[in-house]
Design an enzyme around this catalytic site. Structure first.
Site, PDB file in Angstrom:
ATOM      1  N   CYS A   8       0.865  -1.181   0.000  1.00  7.63           N
ATOM      2  CA  CYS A   8       0.000   0.000   0.000  1.00  7.63           C
ATOM      3  C   CYS A   8       0.900   1.229   0.000  1.00  7.63           C
ATOM      4  O   CYS A   8       2.089   1.122  -0.329  1.00  7.63           O
ATOM      5  CB  CYS A   8      -0.996  -0.013   1.160  1.00  7.63           C
ATOM      6  N   ASN A  11       2.323   1.498   4.373  1.00 10.37           N
ATOM      7  CA  ASN A  11       2.572   0.217   5.040  1.00 10.37           C
ATOM      8  C   ASN A  11       2.238   0.266   6.532  1.00 10.37           C
ATOM      9  O   ASN A  11       2.915  -0.333   7.350  1.00 10.37           O
ATOM     10  CB  ASN A  11       4.004  -0.254   4.803  1.00 10.37           C
ATOM     11  N   ARG A  14      -3.396  -0.802   5.249  1.00 12.38           N
ATOM     12  CA  ARG A  14      -3.907  -1.863   4.381  1.00 12.38           C
ATOM     13  C   ARG A  14      -2.951  -3.024   4.182  1.00 12.38           C
ATOM     14  O   ARG A  14      -3.337  -4.190   4.343  1.00 12.38           O
ATOM     15  CB  ARG A  14      -4.295  -1.267   3.016  1.00 12.38           C
ATOM     16  N   ASP A 125      -8.178   3.385   1.318  1.00 14.31           N
ATOM     17  CA  ASP A 125      -7.283   3.761   2.407  1.00 14.31           C
ATOM     18  C   ASP A 125      -8.130   4.293   3.565  1.00 14.31           C
ATOM     19  O   ASP A 125      -8.781   5.330   3.422  1.00 14.31           O
ATOM     20  CB  ASP A 125      -6.298   4.823   1.929  1.00 14.31           C
TER      21      ASP A 125
END
Length: 158
Positions: A8, A11, A14, A125
């Site tokens: 993602c 980090n 997700r 997100d």
């Protein structure tokens, strides 16, 4: 050993959630000797940090533990080391393709392409949202993890 990398942006939400959920499902399917996991971000905003507290709380509520994970940035050598690189959204996918050597482009795929019960293409997100966003991320990741495990089991049986 099939090595899977989840990616993602930072980090901390997700991709560590995907790594933790997928790792748990791999273990429950007795595939730990055949499948390994890791996660990273396309940006270095949070290198060394644990997952976001809200991600941890949502995961713990569902029986997952990602407390051992720490954020890192994607490295060029990841494209050599991993068999499958799962991007959480289109932006991450585009960034990975731009960074990856041409011969490794086929390893990069959007993670939700493995989802069986959802039509979304991107894991949203949840960073700037509320608790419902983290629950939605878990729903999508659990489903895509199940789909990926089915695909990997099929691959391992060949």
């Amino acid at each position: 050993m099939i090595k899977v990398l989840f990616v993602c942006l930072g980090n901390i939400c997700r991709s560590p959630t995907a790594e933790g959920v997928f790792r748990d499902k791999v273990k429950k399917q007795n595939l730990s000797n055949y499948v390994s996991t890791d996660s990273c971000g396309t940006a270095a905003y949070h290198v060394g940090s644990p997952p976001d507290t809200r991600s941890l709380q949502a995961g713990i509520a569902r029986g997952y533990d990602f407390t051992d994970l720490r954020a890192r940035k994607v490295k060029l050598k990841d494209f050599d080391e991993f068999d499958l690189i799962c991007a959480m959204d289109q932006n991450n996918y585009d960034d990975l393709i731009a960074f990856a050597p041409d011969q490794h482009h086929q390893k990069v795929i959007k993670f939700l392409s493995f989802a069986m019960n959802f039509s979304e293409e991107d894991v949203p997100d949840p960073y700037y949202g509320g608790p419902k966003g983290f629950e939605r991320v878990l729903d999508l990741i659990e489903d895509a993890s199940d789909g990926l495990i089915l695909k990997l089991k099929d691959t391992l049986q060949r």
